[in-house]
Design a protein around this motif. Structure first.
Motif, mmCIF file in Angstrom:
data_model
loop_
_atom_site.group_PDB
_atom_site.id
_atom_site.type_symbol
_atom_site.label_atom_id
_atom_site.label_comp_id
_atom_site.label_asym_id
_atom_site.label_seq_id
_atom_site.Cartn_x
_atom_site.Cartn_y
_atom_site.Cartn_z
ATOM 1 N N LEU A 214 0.834 -1.208 0.000
ATOM 2 C CA LEU A 214 0.000 0.000 0.000
ATOM 3 C C LEU A 214 0.867 1.255 0.000
ATOM 4 O O LEU A 214 0.578 2.223 -0.716
ATOM 5 C CB LEU A 214 -0.928 0.002 1.213
ATOM 6 N N VAL A 273 -6.580 6.295 -4.388
ATOM 7 C CA VAL A 273 -7.574 5.621 -3.538
ATOM 8 C C VAL A 273 -8.111 4.379 -4.240
ATOM 9 O O VAL A 273 -8.230 3.299 -3.627
ATOM 10 C CB VAL A 273 -8.722 6.590 -3.183
ATOM 11 N N ILE A 274 -8.424 4.505 -5.523
ATOM 12 C CA ILE A 274 -8.967 3.370 -6.274
ATOM 13 C C ILE A 274 -7.928 2.256 -6.382
ATOM 14 O O ILE A 274 -8.251 1.071 -6.190
ATOM 15 C CB ILE A 274 -9.421 3.825 -7.668
ATOM 16 N N SER A 276 -5.369 1.669 -4.383
ATOM 17 C CA SER A 276 -5.163 1.072 -3.056
ATOM 18 C C SER A 276 -6.308 0.133 -2.697
ATOM 19 O O SER A 276 -6.088 -0.966 -2.161
ATOM 20 C CB SER A 276 -5.035 2.180 -2.002
ATOM 21 N N TYR A 277 -7.536 0.564 -2.990
ATOM 22 C CA TYR A 277 -8.694 -0.289 -2.703
ATOM 23 C C TYR A 277 -8.658 -1.559 -3.543
ATOM 24 O O TYR A 277 -8.995 -2.644 -3.047
ATOM 25 C CB TYR A 277 -9.983 0.487 -2.969
ATOM 26 N N LEU A 280 -6.203 -3.943 -1.920
ATOM 27 C CA LEU A 280 -6.782 -4.553 -0.720
ATOM 28 C C LEU A 280 -7.856 -5.573 -1.071
ATOM 29 O O LEU A 280 -7.923 -6.660 -0.473
ATOM 30 C CB LEU A 280 -7.378 -3.467 0.176
ATOM 31 N N LEU A 281 -8.704 -5.249 -2.040
ATOM 32 C CA LEU A 281 -9.776 -6.152 -2.435
ATOM 33 C C LEU A 281 -9.214 -7.438 -3.023
ATOM 34 O O LEU A 281 -9.684 -8.540 -2.708
ATOM 35 C CB LEU A 281 -10.684 -5.454 -3.449
#
Length: 289
Positions: A214, A273-274, A276-277, A280-281
């Motif tokens: 991240l 943000v997208i 990083s998400y 994580l997803l």
């Protein structure tokens, strides 16, 4: 009891004040600026989301985003694999002078990125750089490290040199939290060093690896110092919009387009943000049976 209840907010208050003044307030002001536009006739005018529409079709911004995305794909796996290898080697206890080795790997992180970029810019130099001189003395072809075909790899090498030690320390610290009883039990069961590393150490490192990944996502898309400094010695390769962050800087401080620069910055933050998400997803889906 009332004093104890009041103590918590009082301890948190300094952080909240600084967070409000140094983060939320500038963020809100940038969002406000992104909704306006400076015009020669009429001065500042409210344009709503027109700046965002323009940025989403701006080839310079889109190419900058694509370039840092490619940088992330190339550089981050190499950096994290090296950091993981060094952390596992240090944790194995087989290295001699382990403290010296650990310090030597970490020291580049203590070097400011400006100094690192200038140093590597000199090393990459086609005329007076040591690599070029050594290649010519051995009659070997020397890659044009500051050329268009090599520039992204050259930048990746600088960032890798800077941050391998930082990520290694995070992974090594995570390894030191694994109970020794697990290693002892595995050894009793006949597991060798490779089996222990694969079955015990790597699973224990998943949260730390996710953290470093991240951080790498954020750092890659914010790439600025290295291309900004190398632009002075390779202006034909690195333009003012080479990365999205550099493009926003150029718009604000060279082109005086503060409103549009705020828009580009917000969109860059949204991309981070997208991304990083998505990381994580993807990681959570792989862990879910």
């Amino acid at each position: 009891m009332n004093r104890q209840r009041a103590a918590g907010p009082l301890f948190v208050a300094p952080f909240m004040v600084l967070f409000l003044l140094l983060f939320l307030a500038p963020l809100g002001y940038a969002a406000y600026l992104s909704l306006f536009q400076e015009r020669l006739i009429g001065g500042t005018a409210f344009v709503g989301l027109d700046n965002y529409t323009q940025a989403l079709s701006d080839p310079q911004f889109l190419h900058g985003i694509g370039r840092v995305a490619l940088f992330f794909v190339i550089q981050v796996p190499v950096m994290l694999l090296l950091a993981l290898a060094f952390a596992l080697a240090l944790d194995s206890g087989l290295l001699r002078l382990a403290r010296v080795v650990r310090l030597g790997i970490f020291v580049p992180y203590a070097v400011p990125s400006v100094v690192a970029a200038l140093m590597w810019g000199y090393l990459y130099g086609p005329d007076f750089g040591p690599f070029a001189q050594l290649g010519r003395s051995l009659s070997l072809p020397v890659p044009d490290f500051l050329g268009d075909g090599w520039m992204l790899a050259s930048l990746a090498n600088i960032v890798t040199w800077e941050f391998v030690g930082y990520n290694m320390i995070i992974l090594y610290a995570a390894l030191r939290t694994v109970p020794e009883e697990l290693y002892e039990a595995a050894a009793v069961d006949g597991a060798g060093a490779w089996r222990i590393a694969w079955s015990i150490k790597l699973p224990a490192l998943r949260p730390a690896l996710m953290l470093t990944l991240l951080f790498s996502v954020i750092g890659s898309f914010q790439l600025f110092n290295e291309p900004k400094l190398l632009m002075t010695i390779a202006p034909d390769v690195i333009s003012s919009s080479y990365t999205a962050n550099l493009y926003a800087y150029t718009l604000a401080f060279t082109g005086q387009q503060v409103n549009y620069a705020a828009t580009v910055s917000f969109l860059l933050g949204l991309v981070i943000v997208i991304a990083s998400y998505a990381v994580l997803l993807t990681a959570n889906r792989r862990r879910t049976p």
